[in-house]
Enzyme design. Structure first.
Site, PDB file in Angstrom:
ATOM      1  N   LEU A  34     -24.049 -25.239  11.432  1.00 21.22           N
ATOM      2  CA  LEU A  34     -24.360 -23.947  12.067  1.00 21.22           C
ATOM      3  C   LEU A  34     -23.096 -23.244  12.579  1.00 21.22           C
ATOM      4  O   LEU A  34     -23.170 -22.381  13.435  1.00 21.22           O
ATOM      5  CB  LEU A  34     -25.415 -24.091  13.179  1.00 21.22           C
ATOM      6  N   TYR A 141      -8.242 -22.957  -2.021  1.00 22.45           N
ATOM      7  CA  TYR A 141      -9.708 -23.045  -2.148  1.00 22.45           C
ATOM      8  C   TYR A 141     -10.096 -23.634  -3.499  1.00 22.45           C
ATOM      9  O   TYR A 141     -10.846 -24.614  -3.581  1.00 22.45           O
ATOM     10  CB  TYR A 141     -10.325 -21.648  -1.974  1.00 22.45           C
ATOM     11  N   ARG A 283      -4.034  -9.701  -2.710  1.00 19.56           N
ATOM     12  CA  ARG A 283      -4.359 -10.843  -1.851  1.00 19.56           C
ATOM     13  C   ARG A 283      -3.888 -12.104  -2.570  1.00 19.56           C
ATOM     14  O   ARG A 283      -4.213 -12.283  -3.755  1.00 19.56           O
ATOM     15  CB  ARG A 283      -5.887 -10.867  -1.662  1.00 19.56           C
TER      16      ARG A 283
HETATM   17  N1  UDP Z   1     -11.576  -7.522  -2.291  1.00 22.80           N
HETATM   18  C1  UDP Z   1     -11.018  -6.292  -1.945  1.00 22.80           C
HETATM   19  N2  UDP Z   1     -11.194  -5.849  -0.671  1.00 22.80           N
HETATM   20  C2  UDP Z   1     -11.882  -6.561   0.268  1.00 22.80           C
HETATM   21  C3  UDP Z   1     -12.462  -7.807  -0.101  1.00 22.80           C
HETATM   22  C4  UDP Z   1     -12.279  -8.249  -1.407  1.00 22.80           C
HETATM   23  O1  UDP Z   1     -10.369  -5.627  -2.760  1.00 22.80           O
HETATM   24  O2  UDP Z   1     -12.000  -6.109   1.415  1.00 22.80           O
HETATM   25  C5  UDP Z   1     -11.370  -8.032  -3.665  1.00 22.80           C
HETATM   26  C6  UDP Z   1     -10.792  -9.424  -3.720  1.00 22.80           C
HETATM   27  O3  UDP Z   1      -9.378  -9.405  -3.558  1.00 22.80           O
HETATM   28  C7  UDP Z   1     -11.247  -9.874  -5.093  1.00 22.80           C
HETATM   29  C8  UDP Z   1     -12.621  -9.206  -5.241  1.00 22.80           C
HETATM   30  O4  UDP Z   1     -12.632  -8.133  -4.286  1.00 22.80           O
HETATM   31  O5  UDP Z   1     -10.397  -9.366  -6.088  1.00 22.80           O
HETATM   32  C9  UDP Z   1     -13.763 -10.151  -4.930  1.00 22.80           C
HETATM   33  O6  UDP Z   1     -13.439 -10.794  -3.714  1.00 22.80           O
HETATM   34  P1  UDP Z   1     -14.438 -11.688  -2.875  1.00 22.80           P
HETATM   35  O7  UDP Z   1     -13.679 -12.173  -1.663  1.00 22.80           O
HETATM   36  O8  UDP Z   1     -15.704 -10.955  -2.649  1.00 22.80           O
HETATM   37  O9  UDP Z   1     -14.788 -12.911  -3.842  1.00 22.80           O
HETATM   38  P2  UDP Z   1     -13.821 -13.966  -4.609  1.00 22.80           P
HETATM   39  O10 UDP Z   1     -13.575 -13.377  -5.964  1.00 22.80           O
HETATM   40  O11 UDP Z   1     -12.600 -14.137  -3.792  1.00 22.80           O
HETATM   41  O12 UDP Z   1     -14.664 -15.194  -4.656  1.00 22.80           O
END
Ligand code: UDP
Length: 325
Positions: A34, A141, A283
């Site tokens: 939780l 991750y 990122r």
């Molecule tokens: N992303 C973005 N802005 C945000 C959050 C995510 O541009 O505020 C981008 C992120 O860098 C990735 C995509 O959206 O390229 C999907 O990210 P998310 O974290 O949802 O899922 P992941 O692919 O990391 O599992």
């Protein structure tokens, strides 16, 4: 009726699986710290609060509930955070998950279903990604998830009474058909809930994490798969293990890729509201494109995603977000 332990069952995907299993006549029992999960999202079923690294509690839990299988959703899931705090990711996603596996073996539970990820593949050498694609994760991750996949393969080879299915999710999204539970994390890091937060006025803009990727519009492309389709795949995976007794890994994706900008545009259409964006840096840990083939799951499990259109997936998410106002 099968009793199934759902570790991390109060989280986003876990709680949807709990609801789906109940609808299908099974008896889920939830074990969740939780910390990230929300007990209020859970349908009516037993809930034990605990960490998956707590061996004593797990031993007691598996004595109290002699389950036929374990599904593990407990873990940390934010790619960017894992780059900044790898120790926490290795502690939780590797060490604690290994402790859970010890308890599963000790309790002689034969079937284990693991929440894995397409992040274990890294930048694609070919598309769509199949289960045979080499492993080259670019984030801690992804590496923690791969570590457990490798352990599971060794365990299944060595312990004849243990088998597992590893489900490699692409981007889980959407909400249950009744809009009773949806995606929210604290703090929120995932794209779709972040866009809806902007629509709801809870944040002033959405930052684009990189606009110079080698993709058609420069933003990352992902394969968004509906959480209800994921839920169905978990039950099919369990039935596969019960009938075939054979360990497997499966991709679970839609086979369609959408860029960050495309997701934002689609949400603007659905909600009728503009979403302010700001261009930001890349990122760390993000492959430019992740799009999967789920042909193996289709062939061996008979799984076929029902929510294939992005518009449908996002509409179910919007349905839930509106109820949160
Ligand atoms: N992303 C973005 N802005 C945000 C959050 C995510 O541009 O505020 C981008 C992120 O860098 C990735 C995509 O959206 O390229 C999907 O990210 P998310 O974290 O949802 O899922 P992941 O692919 O990391 O599992």
């Amino acid at each position: 009726m099968t009793e199934i332990a759902i570790m991390g069952g109060a989280g986003y995907i876990g709680s949807h699986v709990v609801k789906y299993l109940l609808q299908q006549g099974h008896q889920p029992v939830v074990y969740d710290s939780l910390v990230g999960g929300h007990a209020e999202h859970l349908p009516n079923c037993p809930l034990v609060q605990g960490e998956i690294g707590d061996r004593e509690k797990l031993t007691h839990f598996f004595k109290q509930y002699p389950v036929a299988a374990v599904m593990n959703f407990a873990g940390l899931i934010a790619v960017g955070e894992s780059v900044l705090e790898p120790a926490r990711y290795y502690q939780t996603n590797v060490l604690q998950t290994l402790a859970l596996l010890d308890a599963v073996l000790e309790a002689k539970i034969p079937h284990f279903i693991f929440s894995s990820t397409c992040a274990i593949y890294g930048p694609p050498q070919f598309l769509p990604l199949t289960e045979e694609h080499p492993f080259a994760p670019v984030s801690p991750y992804g590496r923690t998830k791969l570590a457990i996949e490798l352990a599971l393969a060794d365990y299944a080879a060595a312990y004849p009474d243990f088998n597992y299915v590893s489900l490699r999710y692409f981007n889980a999204s959407g909400a249950d058909p009744e809009g009773e539970m949806g995606e929210c994390h604290e703090p929120e890091t995932h794209l779709i809930p972040i866009i809806f937060e902007a629509v709801r006025g809870l944040r002033s803009y959405v930052q684009l994490n990189g606009t110079d990727y080698p993709t058609p519009d420069g933003t990352c492309v992902r394969d968004y798969i509906h959480v209800w389709d994921l839920a169905q795949a978990h039950l099919l995976a369990l039935q596969y293990l019960q009938t075939q007794q054979k360990s497997q890994c499966f991709n679970l994706g839609n086979g369609n890729g959408y860029s960050v900008r495309e997701v934002i545009t689609e949400i603007e259409k659905i909600t009728g509201q503009g979403v302010p964006v700001q261009e930001g840096p890349r990122r760390d840990g993000d492959p430019p494109i992740l799009v999967g083939s789920s042909a193996k799951a289709e062939a061996l499990l008979g799984w076929k995603p029902r929510y294939q259109r992005l518009e449908t997936i996002l509409s179910t998410a919007w349905n839930w977000h509106q109820s949160q106002r």
